[in-house]
Design a protein around this motif. Structure first.
Motif, PDB file in Angstrom:
ATOM      1  N   TYR A 113      60.550 -76.419 -17.576  1.00  0.00           N
ATOM      2  CA  TYR A 113      60.258 -77.738 -17.034  1.00  0.00           C
ATOM      3  C   TYR A 113      58.779 -78.096 -17.077  1.00  0.00           C
ATOM      4  O   TYR A 113      58.436 -79.257 -16.862  1.00  0.00           O
ATOM      5  N   THR A 114      57.913 -77.158 -17.289  1.00  0.00           N
ATOM      6  CA  THR A 114      56.483 -77.422 -17.299  1.00  0.00           C
ATOM      7  C   THR A 114      55.770 -76.366 -18.128  1.00  0.00           C
ATOM      8  O   THR A 114      56.319 -75.288 -18.384  1.00  0.00           O
ATOM      9  N   SER A 115      54.562 -76.680 -18.543  1.00  0.00           N
ATOM     10  CA  SER A 115      53.783 -75.722 -19.335  1.00  0.00           C
ATOM     11  C   SER A 115      52.848 -74.879 -18.485  1.00  0.00           C
ATOM     12  O   SER A 115      52.197 -73.973 -18.991  1.00  0.00           O
ATOM     13  N   ARG A 116      52.752 -75.189 -17.171  1.00  0.00           N
ATOM     14  CA  ARG A 116      51.845 -74.447 -16.295  1.00  0.00           C
ATOM     15  C   ARG A 116      52.607 -73.940 -15.071  1.00  0.00           C
ATOM     16  O   ARG A 116      53.125 -74.716 -14.267  1.00  0.00           O
ATOM     17  N   VAL A 117      52.671 -72.630 -14.950  1.00  0.00           N
ATOM     18  CA  VAL A 117      53.274 -71.969 -13.797  1.00  0.00           C
ATOM     19  C   VAL A 117      52.300 -70.905 -13.329  1.00  0.00           C
ATOM     20  O   VAL A 117      51.754 -70.149 -14.149  1.00  0.00           O
ATOM     21  N   SER A 118      52.057 -70.821 -12.027  1.00  0.00           N
ATOM     22  CA  SER A 118      51.096 -69.862 -11.481  1.00  0.00           C
ATOM     23  C   SER A 118      51.660 -69.196 -10.240  1.00  0.00           C
ATOM     24  O   SER A 118      52.557 -69.731  -9.581  1.00  0.00           O
ATOM     25  N   ARG A 119      51.130 -68.009  -9.964  1.00  0.00           N
ATOM     26  CA  ARG A 119      51.396 -67.332  -8.701  1.00  0.00           C
ATOM     27  C   ARG A 119      50.226 -67.597  -7.769  1.00  0.00           C
ATOM     28  O   ARG A 119      49.070 -67.394  -8.138  1.00  0.00           O
ATOM     29  N   PRO A 120      50.460 -68.068  -6.548  1.00  0.00           N
ATOM     30  CA  PRO A 120      49.344 -68.333  -5.631  1.00  0.00           C
ATOM     31  C   PRO A 120      48.629 -67.046  -5.248  1.00  0.00           C
ATOM     32  O   PRO A 120      49.266 -66.071  -4.821  1.00  0.00           O
ATOM     33  N   SER A 130      52.320 -64.734   0.012  1.00  0.00           N
ATOM     34  CA  SER A 130      53.750 -64.991   0.197  1.00  0.00           C
ATOM     35  C   SER A 130      54.423 -65.168  -1.161  1.00  0.00           C
ATOM     36  O   SER A 130      53.799 -65.601  -2.144  1.00  0.00           O
ATOM     37  N   ALA A 131      55.707 -64.853  -1.218  1.00  0.00           N
ATOM     38  CA  ALA A 131      56.451 -64.937  -2.475  1.00  0.00           C
ATOM     39  C   ALA A 131      56.682 -66.394  -2.833  1.00  0.00           C
ATOM     40  O   ALA A 131      57.229 -67.168  -2.033  1.00  0.00           O
ATOM     41  N   GLY A 132      56.265 -66.778  -4.013  1.00  0.00           N
ATOM     42  CA  GLY A 132      56.487 -68.154  -4.434  1.00  0.00           C
ATOM     43  C   GLY A 132      55.823 -68.456  -5.755  1.00  0.00           C
ATOM     44  O   GLY A 132      55.168 -67.597  -6.368  1.00  0.00           O
ATOM     45  N   LEU A 133      55.966 -69.705  -6.204  1.00  0.00           N
ATOM     46  CA  LEU A 133      55.430 -70.160  -7.481  1.00  0.00           C
ATOM     47  C   LEU A 133      54.807 -71.537  -7.303  1.00  0.00           C
ATOM     48  O   LEU A 133      55.214 -72.314  -6.421  1.00  0.00           O
ATOM     49  N   LEU A 134      53.842 -71.847  -8.156  1.00  0.00           N
ATOM     50  CA  LEU A 134      53.225 -73.166  -8.216  1.00  0.00           C
ATOM     51  C   LEU A 134      53.452 -73.739  -9.611  1.00  0.00           C
ATOM     52  O   LEU A 134      53.120 -73.093 -10.615  1.00  0.00           O
ATOM     53  N   LEU A 135      54.017 -74.943  -9.683  1.00  0.00           N
ATOM     54  CA  LEU A 135      54.336 -75.589 -10.950  1.00  0.00           C
ATOM     55  C   LEU A 135      53.558 -76.893 -11.049  1.00  0.00           C
ATOM     56  O   LEU A 135      53.622 -77.727 -10.140  1.00  0.00           O
ATOM     57  N   GLU A 136      52.821 -77.075 -12.132  1.00  0.00           N
ATOM     58  CA  GLU A 136      52.135 -78.345 -12.366  1.00  0.00           C
ATOM     59  C   GLU A 136      53.113 -79.246 -13.127  1.00  0.00           C
ATOM     60  O   GLU A 136      53.370 -79.046 -14.311  1.00  0.00           O
ATOM     61  N   ILE A 137      53.675 -80.236 -12.436  1.00  0.00           N
ATOM     62  CA  ILE A 137      54.741 -81.057 -13.025  1.00  0.00           C
ATOM     63  C   ILE A 137      54.303 -82.485 -13.281  1.00  0.00           C
ATOM     64  O   ILE A 137      55.118 -83.308 -13.739  1.00  0.00           O
ATOM     65  N   ASP A 257      38.256 -76.769  -5.722  1.00  0.00           N
ATOM     66  CA  ASP A 257      39.332 -76.336  -6.627  1.00  0.00           C
ATOM     67  C   ASP A 257      39.872 -74.972  -6.200  1.00  0.00           C
ATOM     68  O   ASP A 257      39.150 -74.153  -5.604  1.00  0.00           O
ATOM     69  N   TRP A 258      41.111 -74.738  -6.553  1.00  0.00           N
ATOM     70  CA  TRP A 258      41.750 -73.445  -6.298  1.00  0.00           C
ATOM     71  C   TRP A 258      41.988 -72.780  -7.636  1.00  0.00           C
ATOM     72  O   TRP A 258      42.877 -73.201  -8.392  1.00  0.00           O
ATOM     73  N   PRO A 259      41.209 -71.783  -8.007  1.00  0.00           N
ATOM     74  CA  PRO A 259      41.392 -71.154  -9.329  1.00  0.00           C
ATOM     75  C   PRO A 259      42.740 -70.432  -9.402  1.00  0.00           C
ATOM     76  O   PRO A 259      43.037 -69.555  -8.591  1.00  0.00           O
ATOM     77  N   LEU A 260      43.523 -70.829 -10.380  1.00  0.00           N
ATOM     78  CA  LEU A 260      44.860 -70.261 -10.562  1.00  0.00           C
ATOM     79  C   LEU A 260      44.984 -69.710 -11.975  1.00  0.00           C
ATOM     80  O   LEU A 260      44.536 -70.329 -12.944  1.00  0.00           O
ATOM     81  N   ALA A 261      45.602 -68.571 -12.079  1.00  0.00           N
ATOM     82  CA  ALA A 261      45.864 -67.967 -13.393  1.00  0.00           C
ATOM     83  C   ALA A 261      47.261 -68.376 -13.850  1.00  0.00           C
ATOM     84  O   ALA A 261      48.239 -68.221 -13.118  1.00  0.00           O
ATOM     85  N   ASP A 262      47.333 -68.923 -15.057  1.00  0.00           N
ATOM     86  CA  ASP A 262      48.635 -69.330 -15.597  1.00  0.00           C
ATOM     87  C   ASP A 262      49.499 -68.102 -15.866  1.00  0.00           C
ATOM     88  O   ASP A 262      49.007 -67.044 -16.297  1.00  0.00           O
ATOM     89  N   LEU A 263      50.768 -68.268 -15.612  1.00  0.00           N
ATOM     90  CA  LEU A 263      51.716 -67.187 -15.866  1.00  0.00           C
ATOM     91  C   LEU A 263      51.864 -66.963 -17.366  1.00  0.00           C
ATOM     92  O   LEU A 263      52.070 -67.917 -18.134  1.00  0.00           O
ATOM     93  N   VAL A 264      51.725 -65.725 -17.797  1.00  0.00           N
ATOM     94  CA  VAL A 264      51.884 -65.376 -19.214  1.00  0.00           C
ATOM     95  C   VAL A 264      53.319 -64.900 -19.426  1.00  0.00           C
ATOM     96  O   VAL A 264      53.744 -63.925 -18.802  1.00  0.00           O
ATOM     97  N   PRO A 265      54.103 -65.576 -20.260  1.00  0.00           N
ATOM     98  CA  PRO A 265      55.487 -65.151 -20.474  1.00  0.00           C
ATOM     99  C   PRO A 265      55.541 -63.722 -20.999  1.00  0.00           C
ATOM    100  O   PRO A 265      54.731 -63.331 -21.850  1.00  0.00           O
ATOM    101  N   PRO A 266      56.450 -62.913 -20.519  1.00  0.00           N
ATOM    102  CA  PRO A 266      56.529 -61.529 -20.986  1.00  0.00           C
ATOM    103  C   PRO A 266      56.981 -61.448 -22.433  1.00  0.00           C
ATOM    104  O   PRO A 266      57.722 -62.303 -22.922  1.00  0.00           O
ATOM    105  N   ALA A 267      56.513 -60.413 -23.121  1.00  0.00           N
ATOM    106  CA  ALA A 267      56.891 -60.234 -24.520  1.00  0.00           C
ATOM    107  C   ALA A 267      58.287 -59.647 -24.664  1.00  0.00           C
ATOM    108  O   ALA A 267      58.887 -59.741 -25.732  1.00  0.00           O
ATOM    109  N   ARG A 268      58.807 -59.045 -23.621  1.00  0.00           N
ATOM    110  CA  ARG A 268      60.140 -58.451 -23.667  1.00  0.00           C
ATOM    111  C   ARG A 268      60.918 -58.873 -22.438  1.00  0.00           C
ATOM    112  O   ARG A 268      60.339 -59.364 -21.461  1.00  0.00           O
TER     113      ARG A 268
END
Length: 519
Positions: A113-120, A130-137, A257-268
Motif C-alpha cells: 500500500y505504500t513505499s515507506r514503512v518504518s519501525r518507530p 512498543s510493537a507497531g509500524l509507521l506507514l507514509e500513505i 523531525d523524527w528520523p526514521l529508517a525505512d524498512l528493507v524488505p527481506p531477501a528471503r
C-alpha cells in the motif's frame, strides 16, 4: 467502518498512519486455529513462581486478571471466573526475536500500500519501543481512492486475520504514533495539521512512551498531560530533565523531525508459528502451516516472483528438528498445491514426534515465464506432467526411494489402445467395404490409425448413406485390471459426399456407426 476525521484534504501532503499492535507478544505465537476465539493469555516478566504479569490480552482482562498481579493471583482469578468448560490460561514470556520477525512480516505486507514503512525507534537509545509500524500513505492515498478508503482497506485486511490494532494518522509521524496509543481497536483517528497539536496536548503522559522515571517526576508536580508539560518554562525544564525529553517533546508538537529508517524488505522468506499443545496429526499440522503458506503466496505476488521449492522445519520437544522439502514441477505461488504436496510429505514421513513449532523458509525465487497454455499437449506440457508425477512420487515415497521416472514398455496403463488388423472374415459388418489402394489415403493428410474427429456426436448414429472405410481398424479394449469390460473397433470413414467421419462398432460385430465429424 467509522473513521473519526475532521478534514478530507490530506491526500496531497505527507501523512503518516501509525499501527500499534498491543497484543503482538501474543499474536506472534498464537496458532491460527485459536485466533478467532482467543484463550486468555498473560505476559510474564520471568519464568519462576514469583513472576508477575506484564501484559494481558482481552480475554484475560475479561476474567479480572490485572497487570502487576503475581502468577498465582492470575491463575486464581482464571479458575474463579472460568466455566466448567475451562480454557487453559496461556502464560508467555518475552520473546523479542519472535515479535521483531512478526512485525517485519507485516511491514513487508504493508509495502503493498505504500513505499515507506518504518519501525518507530525508542525514545531513549537502548530502550524498548512498543510493537507497531509507521506507514507514509500521503503519496499513495490517491491510488486507492483517497485517504479514508486506504485506511479502511488496510484495517479490514488486518482485521481479517483477527489482529488487535490501534490506528491513528497525522502529518507528523511522532504525533500519529502517540495518538494511536489513545484509540481503541475499532475506529482510527485521523488528524489534520491544524488539529494535531490540540489533539496531542490532551494525551496523558502515560501514553507518550516515556520512561516511568520521567512520568513520576511530572506526577509529583501535579502534571498529567502533555499540554501541561509543554506550558512549563523551557529553560527551567531543560535544566531539570533529560535533554532527550525536550527533543521528544518537540517532536510530539511537530517542531522537530523524527528520523526514521525505512524498512528493507527481506531477501528471503521465513515465517514461524507455534502450537500451544504439541501435536503430530497431519490435519493439525496442515492447519498450522496454512498461515505461513498463505504468507509465502502473498510475498511472491507482491514481488511478481515464483518459487519451485521451499523447506518446512518441524521443531520437537525432545529430539532434533525434522526437515521437509516441498517441491513442485514448475515455479509458482499456488498455496493449495503446496498444501497438497506438504500433506504427501507429512504422510510419507510417518510416526512424527509431537511438533511444537513449524517454520517455512524459501529463498530460491525466479521470475515466472509469461506464456499461454496450448489446447493440445505438446512436448513441454508432457515434460511438466512427468516432473509433476516425479515430485508427487518423491513426496509420497521419499527422495531416496524415487530417483527418476522413465517410460517402460512392459508397464500396463489403466487404459490402452492398439492397432488391430482385421481379416475380411472377421469383419461382420453388413455394409460393403471397398479396398483402399496400398500406400494411398483418400483423405488428404490422413495417416492410418491417426484420425480423430473434430466434433464428437452426443450419441452414435447410423450413417444415412454408403460409407467408405479408410486406414486400419483400431481396437480399444479394457484389460483384466479394469472393473468394466469394454471392447470396440474404430476407424476413419468417408461419406458419399466426401465428408470425413469417425466410425465405431462393437468388437463382437454389428454395423458401423458414426460417432464424430471432421467439420
Amino acid at each position: 467502518m467509522p473513521i473519526e476525521s475532521t478534514s478530507r484534504s490530506l491526500r496531497h501532503e505527507p501523512y503518516w498512519l501509525a499501527l500499534r499492535f498491543p497484543e503482538a507478544w501474543f499474536e506472534c505465537r498464537c496458532p491460527e486455529e485459536e485466533r478467532h476465539d482467543r484463550p486468555p493469555a498473560v505476559l510474564l516478566d520471568g519464568s519462576g513462581r514469583g513472576s508477575r504479569v506484564m501484559a494481558i490480552n482481552h480475554a484475560a482482562a475479561g476474567l479480572g486478571i490485572e497487570i502487576g498481579q503475581s502468577l498465582a493471583g492470575a491463575r486464581s482469578r482464571h479458575r474463579a471466573h472460568a466455566s466448567t468448560d475451562i480454557v487453559p490460561l496461556r502464560c508467555l514470556t518475552t520473546d523479542h526475536r519472535a515479535v521483531e520477525e512478526w512485525l517485519a512480516e507485516w511491514g513487508e505486507w504493508a509495502l503493498t500500500y505504500t513505499s515507506r514503512v518504518s519501525r518507530p525507534p525508542p525514545v531513549q537509545p537502548g530502550g524498548e519501543s512498543s510493537a507497531g509500524l509507521l506507514l507514509e500513505i500521503g503519496g499513495s492515498a490517491a491510488l486507492f481512492g483517497g485517504l479514508e478508503t486506504l485506511v479502511s482497506r488496510l484495517l479490514e485486511a488486518l482485521k481479517s486475520w483477527h489482529l488487535v490494532v490501534q490506528a491513528a494518522g497525522a502529518p507528523h509521524p511522532r504525533v500519529a504514533w502517540a495518538l494511536a496509543a489513545a484509540v481503541d481497536d475499532e475506529a482510527p483517528r485521523l488528524c489534520h495539521a491544524r488539529e494535531q497539536l490540540a489533539a496531542v496536548s490532551q494525551l496523558p503522559l502515560a501514553l507518550a512512551d516515556w520512561p516511568s522515571s520521567w512520568i513520576d517526576r511530572f506526577a509529583e508536580l501535579g502534571l498529567r498531560r502533555l499540554g501541561e508539560v509543554r506550558r512549563l518554562p523551557r529553560d527551567g525544564l531543560g535544566m531539570r530533565t533529560d535533554p532527550l525529553l525536550l527533543a521528544d517533546l518537540d517532536r510530539l508538537f511537530a517542531e522537530r523531525d523524527w528520523p526514521l529508517a525505512d524498512l528493507v524488505p527481506p531477501a528471503r522468506y521465513a515465517r514461524e508459528v507455534s502450537l500451544w499443545d504439541p501435536a503430530s496429526q497431519v490435519d493439525r499440522l496442515l492447519l498450522l502451516a496454512r498461515g505461513p503458506l498463505v504468507g509465502l503466496s502473498d510475498f511472491l505476488h507482491r514481488r511478481q516472483l515464483a518459487v519451485a521449492d521451499f523447506v518446512v522445519w518441524l521443531t520437537h520437544e525432545d529430539r532434533p528438528s525434522t526437515r521437509l522439502e516441498v517441491a513442485t514441477a514448475e515455479p509458482g505461488r499456488d498455496e493449495p498445491l503446496w498444501q497438497e504436496q506438504l500433506r504427501l510429505r507429512l504422510e510419507s514421513a510417518g510416526g512424527l514426534a509431537p511438533v511444537t513449532r513449524l517454520r517455512v523458509e524459501a529463498e530460491h525465487f525466479v521470475t515466472p515465464r509469461p506464456g499461454q497454455g496450448s489446447l493440445f499437449a505438446d512436448a513441454d506440457e508432457r515434460g511438466r506432467d512427468e516432473r509433476a508425477l516425479f515430485q508427487r512420487l518423491q513426496a509420497r515415497l521419499g527422495r531416496q526411494a524415487v530417483s527418476r521416472v522413465q517410460d517402460a514398455p512392459d508397464l500396463i496403463p489403466m487404459r490402452r489402445s492398439r492397432l488391430h488388423p482385421m481379416s475380411p472374415h472377421q469383419d461382420k459388418s453388413s455394409r460393403p467395404r471397398p479396398t483402399e489402394p496400398a500406400g494411398e489415403s483418400l483423405l488428404p493428410g490422413l495417416s492410418p490409425g491417426a484420425f480423430r474427429p473434430l466434433w464428437w456426436l452426443d450419441k452414435p448414429r447410423r450413417p444415412d448413406a454408403l460409407v467408405h472405410q479408410h486406414g486400419e481398424i483400431e481396437r480399444v479394449e479394457t484389460g483384466w485390471w479394469a472393473t468394466a469390460e469394454e471392447s470396440a473397433d474404430y476407424c476413419a470413414g468417408e461419406l458419399v459426399g466426401g465428408r470425413a467421419v469417425c466410425l465405431r462398432r462393437e468388437s463382437a460385430g454389428g454395423d458401423w456407426q458414426v460417432i464424430g465429424l471432421d467439420d
